[in-house]
Design an enzyme around this catalytic site. Structure first.
Site, mmCIF file in Angstrom:
data_model
loop_
_atom_site.group_PDB
_atom_site.id
_atom_site.type_symbol
_atom_site.label_atom_id
_atom_site.label_comp_id
_atom_site.label_asym_id
_atom_site.label_seq_id
_atom_site.Cartn_x
_atom_site.Cartn_y
_atom_site.Cartn_z
ATOM 1 C CB CYS A 191 8.901 9.225 -2.993
ATOM 2 S SG CYS A 191 9.880 8.324 -4.500
ATOM 3 C CG ASP A 239 8.944 3.534 -3.487
ATOM 4 O OD1 ASP A 239 8.249 2.641 -3.239
ATOM 5 O OD2 ASP A 239 10.322 3.071 -3.784
ATOM 6 N NE ARG A 285 9.450 0.557 -1.835
ATOM 7 C CZ ARG A 285 10.770 0.344 -1.907
ATOM 8 N NH1 ARG A 285 11.406 -0.641 -1.243
ATOM 9 N NH2 ARG A 285 11.738 1.290 -2.186
ATOM 10 C CB CYS A 314 14.725 7.004 -2.514
ATOM 11 S SG CYS A 314 14.085 8.109 -3.857
#
Length: 212
Positions: free
Chosen positions: A42, A44, A46, A106
């Site tokens: 992803c 993302d 993090r 998510c």
């Protein structure tokens, strides 16, 4: 500018570690790459696949997108970034493993479940997240009365399984999986618990990974 200056300072540290006196890690990499594993993760901030797996440059071929999705195989349509990366990794690099790495919390899956993908004047996110629509439908059918947090977690994991199914729709992936030269893996990173789960085909569920 503080972030940019911090990134530049970080590059200097990287440069010294990998290109400084006595450093030879990049010597073979200067001639090309030969990773044996591809990770689809992803976007993302993090969930950095290399950081999570403690990998060095050259260890993994990585593709990151919103909600770590794999679209189904198709030869027509738009510009297929993920599909092109898959083709390069499988057909040219000859990777032996493909990992779909999802995670808790998510944002893409949260928006999908809430029906709030996209923004005014654009529809890129909505169109992309439509790939995971079957995962949403499955969760709402199987867990209609569960609280939103549990539904989201179920959808995050269902989307991983959907991407694994979509990987098999690519003929050159399906052929290699059938012959045993390529393995597919579904991983789920629980950010709250700091735990990595792996989909177990036998039990039909995600379980904590076991060290070899």
């Amino acid at each position: 500018m503080k972030d940019i200056q911090r990134f530049i300072a970080g590059f200097r540290t990287f440069q010294e570690s990998y290109f400084g006196a006595g450093a030879d890690h990049f010597e073979p990499l200067k001639e090309g790459q030969s990773p044996k594993t591809m990770i689809i993760g992803c976007s993302d901030s993090r969930v950095d696949p290399a950081l999570l797996t403690n990998c060095a440059p050259g260890d993994i071929f990585t593709v990151r997108n919103v909600a770590n999705l794999v679209p189904p195989f198709e030869e027509k349509g738009g510009r297929h970034g993920v599909s092109a990366a898959l083709e390069f990794a499988v057909c040219h690099l000859g990777v032996e493993h493909i990992v779909v790495l999802g995670h808790s919390g998510c944002g893409g899956i949260k928006a999908l479940m809430a029906g709030t993908c996209g923004c005014k004047g654009g529809g890129f996110i909505s169109h992309w997240m439509s790939i995971a629509a079957p995962a949403r439908e499955r969760v709402l059918t199987e867990l209609p009365d569960k609280e939103p947090g549990l539904q989201q977690r179920a959808a995050e994991q269902a989307a991983i399984l959907l991407s694994l199914e979509n990987l098999r729709s690519f003929p050159w992936i399906d052929q290699r999986v059938a012959s045993g030269t390529l393995s597919l893996h579904g991983w789920y990173f629980d950010i709250t618990a700091g735990e990595l789960l792996e989909y177990q085909q036998e039990g039909g569920c995600f379980e904590p990974v076991k060290s070899c």
